[in-house]
Design an enzyme around this catalytic site. Structure first.
Site, PDB file in Angstrom:
ATOM      1  N   SER A  45       0.473   1.722   4.632  1.00  0.00           N
ATOM      2  CA  SER A  45       0.066   2.283   3.344  1.00  0.00           C
ATOM      3  C   SER A  45      -0.758   1.353   2.464  1.00  0.00           C
ATOM      4  O   SER A  45      -1.448   1.822   1.573  1.00  0.00           O
ATOM      5  CB  SER A  45       1.297   2.752   2.565  1.00  0.00           C
ATOM      6  OG  SER A  45       2.222   1.698   2.420  1.00  0.00           O
ATOM      7  N   ASP A 348       4.222   2.359  -8.138  1.00  0.00           N
ATOM      8  CA  ASP A 348       5.277   3.360  -7.969  1.00  0.00           C
ATOM      9  C   ASP A 348       6.606   2.771  -7.526  1.00  0.00           C
ATOM     10  O   ASP A 348       7.495   3.485  -7.065  1.00  0.00           O
ATOM     11  CB  ASP A 348       4.815   4.417  -6.959  1.00  0.00           C
ATOM     12  CG  ASP A 348       4.488   3.818  -5.591  1.00  0.00           C
ATOM     13  OD1 ASP A 348       4.672   2.594  -5.428  1.00  0.00           O
ATOM     14  OD2 ASP A 348       4.034   4.554  -4.697  1.00  0.00           O
ATOM     15  N   HIS A 351       4.516   0.095  -4.115  1.00  0.00           N
ATOM     16  CA  HIS A 351       3.138  -0.325  -3.879  1.00  0.00           C
ATOM     17  C   HIS A 351       2.557  -0.988  -5.119  1.00  0.00           C
ATOM     18  O   HIS A 351       2.837  -0.556  -6.242  1.00  0.00           O
ATOM     19  CB  HIS A 351       2.277   0.877  -3.494  1.00  0.00           C
ATOM     20  CG  HIS A 351       2.811   1.613  -2.316  1.00  0.00           C
ATOM     21  ND1 HIS A 351       3.655   2.692  -2.449  1.00  0.00           N
ATOM     22  CD2 HIS A 351       2.647   1.421  -0.992  1.00  0.00           C
ATOM     23  CE1 HIS A 351       3.995   3.152  -1.250  1.00  0.00           C
ATOM     24  NE2 HIS A 351       3.390   2.390  -0.349  1.00  0.00           N
TER      25      HIS A 351
END
Length: 940
Positions: A45, A348, A351
């Site tokens: 990610s 969040d 991240h």
């Protein structure tokens, strides 16, 4: 490091921010070429630019909706951030567009710039590994799957299975293998698996990364960047999940969880050891370790340096203390959203925010957190910037500086003399252009100095001195094709490096006053509002001081007395630097003096029969260069004092002396044949004389300025400026090295001249004239013909491309400033070979009928036909019916038709037109005169 996403069947899937591309691109003079034409990225990610939304097309994960993507894109893109990720910043820095998610394309042309295979939630190891150990991670994407996609893409790019045809692509591409492996730890850790079990996974994860690198090398990859793990003990979700009452569990300087960060360092240690083994096995391949841990810890240790107020809190999620909770997720339920994500270290809870992504990317590109440094790799081409992302292109040549403020101005000596300006002040603009042409790492550049940095201020500071040579051709001929106020045949150092004068004379205090006036203009609400401008700008303080020595030297003041000026000159530079720092300046470049003993004008004036006065390796005057070194020594000592007083400020010494001496010691390396000779000037071994100055009198102009070290005897040629600028940007002649500074962004672009000086123009469709053949054979400079030397006063030139002759107006005999029209015509013909430039001697033809009026039927050549009484100048005869053809002028500035006819005949029969120029093409040179009269009566 995990990313939240709902898995199939409603299961949670943890997406680790892992893979980031570190791509480097060196600018070249060709706008179409990148040193890395493609970038291929693998990971999860942290590098996912949208694959997640294609792979999990029916997924309702909040990453596919706002507020994800709100900061930069203003929409959700599939990135696990409020805006851009590290890969985006680096792609912009290397001149590439956003890296396309592999799953979003299907045609070969869609991957012409590379592809991104990273998917949020991906692991390094396959799910079977975890099932064998009692953990069910679901059917997540893993590294082997991403490699399968890569091989499928190779089949698309190299149809027929001819992978050998892809060798060139593989050799020239940059491969980013990770960061990967974080989710291999993240999923079991957040499931509260025993830590002793999780730590045993590390060797397997590292081995999988190594096997992937080996496979890519086997396919032809030559340059790979392999990131390590981030400090997972600083991630809000981990801080919430593993809260402890034991102070020993936390790092006192950051507040991060100690044992989790130690675990991340353990992973990185094993990875570094494995990469070292791979380097030994593949000595022809560059494998760079990207230290994400170190780059990220800079943010957690000193968040205020990055404008971050809450380094351990999430902007989007739950409330205190870390903004993260297993029950509340960003984009789902009753989540909270901060007003300014740039103030937060996490977006969040899993991240980083865009602000942290940016900081990590900058740390990597600066070389402090890559091993070996990216800037030292064979194909590296880094430009450090915090950019807007371009739509396409690789690199662009540096444009003429615009949007920068050049405060330097060249000063002319008094008494109508030519410029007495040694090569002294040049602004070193370390300007790395963002590829959309709009923004750089330094949004503004402020330059102080004199003629080596003056890009046109002189014309405005001294508006009444229109006779200044630098405002006329041949100045500016090489690149701009017209004078710009630069004391050069073309560009200056400031032009090459990105992306750019006290009794009535401009001086440093006056330039500082201009700067303060500029600040008042930029910040009408007060200087405090200019803090961002000052912090982000590059200040170029000099080179200044050369004219403080130059003017007395040319007046033959003893060198011992001039030497006593130096401490005062250096003190003034120091006080200016201090004032700029107090105003908020954070990055300053301060050049030293050039080797003035190599300046042609000085070599002529101080010519000596004593060989000891000259440096044997260069032919420069030894005692003058020693004086320059003395100035530079005092300046260096002063800068060191300033660095100690202002530790948070970057003060770079630019060694103009050393960079210039490279040219004088090895001129052939720079294509220079005459390093100590002026291209434009007078006779003599140095191309200068006391009687002729470039642009004045019977001066000479060389055929090719690129072969000469000096342009006009005082200022370097464009070729020399370029050589100095390249020496500075490469870091050899800056202290500290520009490439190592906080916000530096050197982009080396070897820009060539835009004008080819080739007299042989057969290829251009026109044969050489006999005169040109003779000049080419003799390699003789063009000399101004005495019969074509015109006397002009307060005159400006403009060129047009209409059919006709190039007309030189008649001029007042009282004029004192001489300009050589013949030389200018020749230089313009070199630049505009498809245009016919014909010099017509109006002066000569007019003097024909003035000296022999009766030959042409004119009775009174110096009396006007119309005006007042015939006995006075510029008047009309008392008899209004008098035959006009007997007079030479009407109303003092308009000549009679008969006179025009005489001039036309002289031009058309070739007696008063340059016969060489009659062969050339179309065009004219017009001169706008402000003379009150052209033909004067005897009594005037």
């Amino acid at each position: 490091m995990a990313s939240s996403a709902s898995g199939r069947g409603g299961r949670g899937r943890l997406l680790l921010p892992v893979a980031v591309a570190v791509a480097a691109l060196v600018g070249s003079a060709q706008a179409s070429a990148c040193c890395y034409p493609r970038v291929f990225s693998f990971g999860d990610s942290l590098a996912d630019t949208g694959n997640h939304r294609f792979f999990y097309s029916n997924d309702t994960d909040p990453v596919l909706r706002l507020p994800y993507g709100e900061t930069y894109f203003h929409r959700a893109t599939g990135r696990f951030s409020d805006g851009r990720i590290i890969l985006d910043f680096i792609a912009a820095a290397v001149g590439l567009p956003f890296v396309r998610p592999y799953l979003s394309g299907r045609r070969a042309e869609e991957f012409e710039r590379g592809a991104n295979f990273a998917v949020g939630g991906a692991t390094a190891l396959a799910p079977g590994f975890f099932r064998d150990r009692g953990f069910d991670v679901g059917d997540v994407v893993h590294l082997d799957m991403e490699m399968n996609w890569f091989r499928d893409m190779l089949d698309l790019l190299c149809p027929g299975g001819d992978l050998a045809g892809c060798s060139d692509m593989m050799n020239r591409s940059l491969f980013l293998v990770g960061e990967i492996g974080g989710n291999d730890y993240n999923l079991p850790l957040l499931s509260r698996a025993p830590f002793e079990n999780v730590i045993t996974f590390v060797p397997f994860v590292v081995a999988k990364v190594a096997s992937t690198i080996t496979e890519l090398i086997g396919l032809g990859a030559k340059t790979l960047v392999v990131p390590g793990n981030l400090p997972i003990g600083c991630i809000p979700s981990y801080l919430f999940a593993f809260q402890s009452d034991e102070n020993e569990d936390y790092e006192p300087e950051t507040g991060c969880i100690r044992w989790l960060n130690e675990f991340a360092r353990y992973h990185n240690k094993l990875l570094i050891e494995e990469l070292e083994k791979l380097r030994k096995l593949h000595p022809g391949v560059t494998i760079s370790y990207a230290d994400y841990y170190g780059a990220a810890m800079e943010v957690f240790v000193s968040p205020e340096q990055y404008g971050i107020e809450y380094p351990l809190m999430a902007c989007c999620g739950a409330g205190e203390p870390y903004g993260a909770s297993p029950n509340v997720r960003c984009g789902l339920g009753a989540y909270k959203l901060c007003p300014n994500p740039e103030k937060y270290g996490s977006w969040d809870g899993l991240h980083p925010s865009e602000a942290v992504y940016r900081a990590i990317a900058m740390g990597l590109l600066r070389g402090s957190y890559t091993e070996p440094p990216i800037a030292t790799t064979a194909n590296s081409c880094i430009q450090l910037s915090e950019p807007s992302i371009p739509d396409h292109t690789c690199s662009r040549p540096l444009p003429e500086l615009s949007g920068s403020s050049a405060m330097a101005s060249s000063a002319a000596a008094r008494g109508g003399r030519g410029l007495l300006l040694p090569p002294v002040a040049v602004a070193v603009a370390v300007l790395l252009l963002v590829l959309d042409g709009a923004a750089g790492c330094f949004p503004r550049i402020f330059s102080f100095g004199d003629s080596l940095a003056d890009t046109g201020n002189y014309a405005f500071a001294y508006p009444n001195n229109s006779g200044e040579a630098s405002l006329w051709p041949p100045y500016g001929e090489t690149f701009f094709h017209h004078p710009t106020g630069r004391c050069s045949n073309g560009r200056l150092i400031v032009d090459f490096i990105g992306f750019n004068i006290g009794d009535g004379r401009v001086h440093l205090d006056l330039e500082m006053k201009w700067f303060r006036d500029l600040l008042d203009l930029l910040c009408p609400d007060g200087r405090s509002g200019c803090s961002d401008i000052m912090n982000q700008s590059l200040f170029l303080v000099g080179e200044i001081g050369g004219n403080d020595y130059n003017l007395p030297l040319l007046s033959r003041v003893p060198i011992e007395k001039i030497r006593s000026f130096t401490p005062s000159v250096v003190a003034k530079i120091s006080s200016t630097i201090t004032e700029l720092i107090e105003l908020g300046g954070k990055t300053l470049v301060v050049p030293g003096n050039l080797p003035i003993g190599c300046v042609p004008k000085y070599l002529l004036i101080f010519k000596s029969d004593n060989k000891e006065d000259y440096e044997p390796e260069t032919g420069c005057l030894r005692w003058m260069n020693e004086f320059s070194e003395y100035h530079n020594k005092l300046l260096l000592e002063e800068l060191e004092k300033l660095r100690k007083l202002h530790p948070g400020v970057t003060i770079i010494y630019a060694d103009y002396y050393g960079a210039a001496m490279e040219i004088f010691l090895s001129p052939e390396r720079f294509g220079i044949e005459e390093p100590l000779v002026a291209c434009c000037g007078g006779e003599g071994s140095y191309g200068v004389s006391l009687a002729a100055t470039c642009g004045y009198g019977d001066y000479k102009v060389c055929d090719n300025p690129d072969k000469y070290g000096s342009w006009d005897g005082f200022h370097p040629s464009e070729a020399a400026y370029k050589g100095i600028a390249m020496g500075l940007l490469r870091g050899t002649y800056t202290q500290p090295s520009i490439a190592s500074t906080t916000s530096s962004c050197p982009r080396l672009t070897e820009l060539g001249s835009s004008v080819e000086y080739k007299l042989d123009t057969v290829k251009r469709g026109r044969p050489l004239s006999n005169t040109e053949k003779k000049r080419k054979k003799e390699k003789a400079p063009i000399v101004c013909s005495s019969w074509l030397t015109a006397e002009m006063n307060r005159t400006t030139w403009r060129t047009t491309t209409s059919t006709g002759a190039s007309a030189g107006s008649m001029i007042s005999r009282s004029s004192t400033t001489k300009h050589c029209i013949a030389c200018r015509g020749h230089r313009l013909r070199v630049q505009h070979r498809d245009v016919r430039l014909i010099y017509t001697d109006y002066y000569g033809t007019t003097m024909e009928f003035v000296n022999k009026p009766h030959k042409f039927g004119i009775n009174d050549p110096l009396v006007a036909c119309g005006g007042g009484p015939a006995a006075t100048t510029g008047t009309t005869p008392t008899n209004a019916t008098t035959e006009r053809l007997g007079y030479g002028a009407i109303r003092c500035v308009h000549m009679m038709e008969k006179v025009y006819e005489v001039i036309s005949r002289g031009v058309l029969n070739g007696a008063f037109a340059d016969p060489l120029l009659l062969n050339y093409g179309q065009g004219e040179i017009l001169r706008e005169s402000y003379y009150e009269h052209l033909i004067l009566a005897p009594s005037t």
